[in-house]
Design a protein around this motif. Structure first.
Motif: not given
Length: 288
Positions: A164-192
């Motif tokens: 449910g994001l807009k094309a100019a929503d950098f922060k929202g897009i960044a959060r969503a992509v980070i969840s894709i690129y750094a998945q799993g419990k071992s990457n919890d800190t990296l995502r944060k």
């Protein structure tokens, strides 16, 4: 000088004086303002318990204090001495100029247009003439982040609709992509930390765009934040496609090794650090 600028500057001067062991300020007032060099420079008259001081500050000039008790008897003398030193420092800065992006180990060449825009902005730091130039750096950084968001959307089809994001929503897009690129419990800190960095880069760029009272270090920090998060996303992508799963020497954990073929199904891994050798099947490395 606006009332807001005066209040902010009084706080900064008090903090600056305290850091120089000048305490118990009894009086602080602008004694004289100079415009003869094309910028506004203020000389403040400060009286403290242990002496009297001139504090000089203004556009493009570092803050400094000069004692009234021994050498500088007038605001004009303090101003003249201060601007002489400032101009000498500016000449040396231009002579020894270092590209700001050289200060970060970046690998942003794959995103050519963003790389080009940030490099031009970095070069323009050497020619800052006023607050509008600093605000322009902030605008360039924000535009670069919006373009980065567009690149991330193109690389991850459906991410806008799914979240449910807009094309100019950098922060929202960044959060969503980070969840894709750094998945799993071992990457919890990296995502944060990655999310915090993305928000920091966007928020500070926006702050620079809308503030007329920022200076050169602020513009430089803004550009560093932006370059850093672009680089972070490139390296998150490398993790995502498996570059963090590269084989290491079982003995010394070095990734510096050579592979030598023995037959159609086997390789010999020879570590260049410790000399360890191991036979590796092709399918073990995903080569078969």
């Amino acid at each position: 000088m606006t009332p807001e600028y005066r209040i902010e500057m009084e706080k900064r001067i008090a903090s600056y004086l305290h850091s120089n062991d000048v305490k118990n300020i009894q009086y602080m007032q602008v004694e004289q303002t100079f415009h003869d060099l094309g910028v506004e420079i203020n000389v403040w008259n400060v009286k403290a318990e242990d002496g009297n001081w001139w504090v000089v500050e203004g556009e493009g000039a570092p803050m400094n204090l000069y004692t009234q008790d021994e050498f500088y008897f007038s605001a004009d003398e303090a101003y003249s001495f201060h601007m002489g030193i400032t101009q000498r420092l500016q000449v040396r800065h231009h002579r020894e100029f270092k590209h700001i992006i050289d200060e970060l180990p970046l690998d942003i060449n794959e995103i050519k247009s963003i790389s080009r825009r940030l490099n031009i902005a970095a070069q323009s730091l050497n020619d800052i003439a006023g607050s509008e130039d600093i605000q322009s750096i902030g605008l360039t950084c924000r535009e670069s982040l919006i373009e980065l968001a567009s690149t991330l959307v193109d690389a991850n089809p459906g991410i806008l609709e799914k979240n449910g994001l807009k094309a100019a929503d950098f922060k929202g897009i960044a959060r969503a992509v980070i969840s894709i690129y750094a998945q799993g419990k071992s990457n919890d800190t990296l995502r944060k930390h990655s999310r915090n960095m993305a928000e920091m880069a966007w928020d500070y760029a926006s702050e620079i765009v809308h503030s007329p009272n920022r200076n050169l270090p602020d513009a430089k920090i803004c550009l560093l934040f932006t370059c850093a998060i672009v680089s972070v996303f490139q390296n998150l992508y490398l993790k995502h496609i498996g570059f963090d799963a590269e084989q290491k020497c079982p003995e010394c954990k070095s990734m510096d090794f050579n592979l030598h073929a023995t037959d159609a199904d086997h390789l010999i891994m020879l570590c260049n650090e410790c000399g360890y050798e191991e036979v590796v099947k092709m399918e073990e490395r995903g080569l078969g």
